[in-house]
Design a protein around this motif. Structure first.
Motif, mmCIF file in Angstrom:
data_model
loop_
_atom_site.group_PDB
_atom_site.id
_atom_site.type_symbol
_atom_site.label_atom_id
_atom_site.label_comp_id
_atom_site.label_asym_id
_atom_site.label_seq_id
_atom_site.Cartn_x
_atom_site.Cartn_y
_atom_site.Cartn_z
ATOM 1 N N LEU A 45 1.001 -1.266 0.067
ATOM 2 C CA LEU A 45 0.054 0.132 -0.019
ATOM 3 C C LEU A 45 0.812 1.263 0.106
ATOM 4 C CD1 LEU A 45 -2.780 -1.012 2.720
ATOM 5 C CD2 LEU A 45 -2.993 -0.824 0.234
ATOM 6 N N PHE A 46 2.048 1.159 0.651
ATOM 7 C CA PHE A 46 2.777 2.283 0.840
ATOM 8 C C PHE A 46 3.706 2.709 -0.478
ATOM 9 C CE2 PHE A 46 1.642 1.128 4.957
ATOM 10 C CZ PHE A 46 1.285 2.317 5.557
ATOM 11 N N THR A 47 3.949 1.688 -1.415
ATOM 12 C CA THR A 47 4.863 1.530 -2.385
ATOM 13 C C THR A 47 4.681 2.830 -3.247
ATOM 14 O OG1 THR A 47 5.191 -0.581 -2.334
ATOM 15 C CG2 THR A 47 6.140 0.312 -4.336
ATOM 16 N N GLY A 48 5.476 3.785 -3.317
ATOM 17 C CA GLY A 48 5.179 4.919 -4.828
ATOM 18 C C GLY A 48 4.305 5.830 -3.801
ATOM 19 N N ARG A 49 4.081 5.871 -2.580
ATOM 20 C CA ARG A 49 3.336 6.836 -2.113
ATOM 21 C C ARG A 49 3.786 7.437 -0.717
ATOM 22 N NH1 ARG A 49 -2.981 4.761 -1.396
ATOM 23 N NH2 ARG A 49 -3.270 6.867 -1.240
ATOM 24 N N ARG A 50 3.092 8.570 -0.291
ATOM 25 C CA ARG A 50 3.912 9.091 0.738
ATOM 26 C C ARG A 50 2.652 8.471 1.875
ATOM 27 N NH1 ARG A 50 2.662 15.675 -0.560
ATOM 28 N NH2 ARG A 50 0.540 14.952 -0.656
ATOM 29 N N ALA A 51 3.721 8.299 3.087
ATOM 30 C CA ALA A 51 3.070 7.351 4.134
ATOM 31 C C ALA A 51 1.944 8.031 4.779
ATOM 32 C CB ALA A 51 4.405 7.473 5.170
ATOM 33 N N ALA A 52 1.971 9.331 4.838
ATOM 34 C CA ALA A 52 0.932 10.400 5.478
ATOM 35 C C ALA A 52 -0.355 10.041 4.540
ATOM 36 C CB ALA A 52 1.326 11.565 5.495
ATOM 37 N N ASP A 53 -0.023 10.111 3.266
ATOM 38 C CA ASP A 53 -1.362 9.840 2.476
ATOM 39 C C ASP A 53 -2.116 8.446 2.729
ATOM 40 O OD1 ASP A 53 -0.608 12.447 1.215
ATOM 41 O OD2 ASP A 53 0.056 11.622 -0.469
ATOM 42 N N VAL A 54 -1.029 7.446 2.745
ATOM 43 C CA VAL A 54 -1.735 6.273 2.939
ATOM 44 C C VAL A 54 -2.355 6.135 4.468
ATOM 45 C CG1 VAL A 54 -1.224 3.699 3.071
ATOM 46 C CG2 VAL A 54 0.003 5.123 1.555
ATOM 47 N N PHE A 55 -1.751 6.493 5.288
ATOM 48 C CA PHE A 55 -2.492 6.815 6.694
ATOM 49 C C PHE A 55 -3.884 7.344 6.648
ATOM 50 C CE2 PHE A 55 2.140 6.279 8.425
ATOM 51 C CZ PHE A 55 1.916 4.995 8.920
ATOM 52 N N GLU A 56 -4.001 8.460 5.735
ATOM 53 C CA GLU A 56 -5.138 9.093 5.869
ATOM 54 C C GLU A 56 -6.221 8.321 5.009
ATOM 55 O OE1 GLU A 56 -6.726 13.628 4.639
ATOM 56 O OE2 GLU A 56 -4.724 13.017 3.952
ATOM 57 N N ALA A 57 -5.863 7.711 4.001
ATOM 58 C CA ALA A 57 -6.402 7.020 3.098
ATOM 59 C C ALA A 57 -7.288 5.436 3.609
ATOM 60 C CB ALA A 57 -6.080 6.950 1.669
ATOM 61 N N VAL A 58 -6.384 5.020 4.514
ATOM 62 C CA VAL A 58 -6.786 3.734 4.738
ATOM 63 C C VAL A 58 -7.040 3.637 6.280
ATOM 64 C CG1 VAL A 58 -5.947 1.182 4.985
ATOM 65 C CG2 VAL A 58 -5.311 2.526 2.939
ATOM 66 N N PRO A 59 -7.972 3.176 6.789
ATOM 67 C CA PRO A 59 -8.251 3.190 8.106
ATOM 68 C C PRO A 59 -7.649 2.241 8.772
ATOM 69 C CG PRO A 59 -10.519 3.022 6.696
ATOM 70 C CD PRO A 59 -9.278 2.840 5.673
ATOM 71 N N GLY A 60 -7.166 2.624 10.146
ATOM 72 C CA GLY A 60 -6.406 1.490 10.789
ATOM 73 C C GLY A 60 -6.000 2.202 12.098
ATOM 74 N N PRO A 61 -5.406 1.457 12.965
ATOM 75 C CA PRO A 61 -5.055 2.027 14.385
ATOM 76 C C PRO A 61 -4.419 3.158 14.549
ATOM 77 C CG PRO A 61 -3.649 0.001 14.044
ATOM 78 C CD PRO A 61 -4.743 0.250 12.658
ATOM 79 N N TRP A 62 -3.909 3.676 13.244
ATOM 80 C CA TRP A 62 -3.112 5.112 13.037
ATOM 81 C C TRP A 62 -4.278 6.223 13.070
ATOM 82 C CZ3 TRP A 62 -2.109 1.086 10.064
ATOM 83 C CH2 TRP A 62 -2.873 0.812 8.981
ATOM 84 N N THR A 63 -5.475 5.908 12.598
ATOM 85 C CA THR A 63 -6.636 6.854 12.567
ATOM 86 C C THR A 63 -6.751 7.675 13.790
ATOM 87 O OG1 THR A 63 -7.788 5.330 10.905
ATOM 88 C CG2 THR A 63 -9.027 7.296 11.848
ATOM 89 N N GLY A 64 -6.635 9.087 13.606
ATOM 90 C CA GLY A 64 -6.817 10.056 14.607
ATOM 91 C C GLY A 64 -5.648 10.409 15.116
ATOM 92 N N HIS A 65 -4.446 10.149 14.777
ATOM 93 C CA HIS A 65 -2.996 10.066 15.067
ATOM 94 C C HIS A 65 -2.636 11.466 14.433
ATOM 95 C CE1 HIS A 65 -1.993 6.886 18.117
ATOM 96 N NE2 HIS A 65 -2.934 6.496 17.465
#
Length: 214
Positions: A45-65
Motif C-alpha cells: 500500500l505504501f509503495t510509491g506513495r507518501r506515508a501520510a497519504d496512505v495513513f489518511e486514506a486507509v483506516p487503521g489504528p493510526w486513524t486520529g493520530h
C-alpha cells in the motif's frame, strides 16, 4: 531511437526505479508497526506513495493520530548505514538523455532529505533539470500533481514525455497527468500489476531502456 521518436522529457520515479530502496523502506515500516504494537498491513500500500497519504486514506489504528508525525517516525527507522544500490541501467539512462538533449525530471514521493541520500549511490540524480519531491505538491501519487509540476517546470507537453515507474500508484499518477508513454519496472511489483495499472511496457531494469534512448 530517432530524433522523431525521442520523448520530449524523461520523468523518473526515484525509489524502486532509480535506486533499489524499497527493501529498506519495508524494513522501516515493519519496525514501525512492531514498535507501535499494531498489526502490519499490506506494505505494498505504501509503495510509491507518501506515508501520510496512505495513513489518511486507509483506516487503521493510526486513524486520529498526527499522520505527519507517524510518517516521520517511519523515516527515522530507516537504517542510516544502509546504502541502496542503483537499479541497473539507471545511470546510463540519465546519461543517455543528457547526450541527446532530453530533459530529465525526478518525480518522487520522498522528501528532499531522502533525495539527497539517494544522490550518494546515484550521483546522476544531480544532473536532472528538476526534482519534484513530496514537499512540492499538496497531493501525492496516485494524484498527478507531481508529474504535472515536473512538466510545467520543464516546459514540455506531458503527452510528449516518457515516465518510468515501479509502482501502480506512480503509473496511475503519470497517466492521469497525460504522460504519453509510461514504462513499468518490475523491481517492486509484478509485471501483471504494472500492466493492469496502465504501463505500456514492462521491463526488469533500465538497461534496455537506456540503450534504446541513445
Amino acid at each position: 531511437m530517432t530524433a522523431a521518436t525521442r520523448p520530449g522529457a524523461l520523468l523518473l520515479d526515484l525509489d524502486g526505479t532509480l535506486v533499489d530502496t524499497e527493501p529498506l523502506h519495508r524494513e522501516a515500516y515493519r519496525a514501525f508497526f512492531a514498535s507501535r504494537g499494531w498489526d502490519e498491513p499490506d506494505l505494498t500500500l505504501f509503495t510509491g506513495r507518501r506515508a501520510a497519504d496512505v495513513f489518511e486514506a486507509v483506516p487503521g489504528p493510526w486513524t486520529g493520530h498526527d499522520l505527519e508525525a507517524l510518517a516521520a517516525e517511519v523515516v527515522a527507522l530507516v537504517d542510516d548505514d544502509a546504502a541502496p544500490e542503483p537499479v541497473p541501467g539507471a545511470a546510463a539512462l540519465i546519461a543517455a538523455a543528457g547526450r541527446i538533449g532530453v530533459p530529465v525530471a525526478v518525480v518522487t514521493s520522498a522528501g528532499p532529505s531522502w533525495v539527497r541520500r539517494a544522490e550518494g549511490p546515484l550521483t546522476e540524480i544531480g544532473h536532472a533539470e528538476t526534482v519534484v519531491t513530496a514537499e512540492d505538491v499538496v497531493d501525492g501519487k496516485p494524484h498527478p500533481a507531481g508529474y504535472l509540476l515536473a512538466c510545467e517546470r520543464l516546459g514540455v507537453d506531458a503527452a510528449d514525455a516518457l515516465a518510468v515507474e515501479d509502482s501502480p500508484a506512480g503509473i496511475v499518477a503519470a497517466l492521469a497527468a497525460g504522460v504519453g508513454r509510461v514504462v513499468g519496472v518490475t523491481t517492486t511489483h509484478a509485471a501483471d500489476e504494472l500492466s493492469a495499472a496502465g504501463a505500456s511496457d514492462v521491463v526488469p531494469d533500465l538497461v534496455g531502456l537506456a540503450a534504446s534512448l541513445g
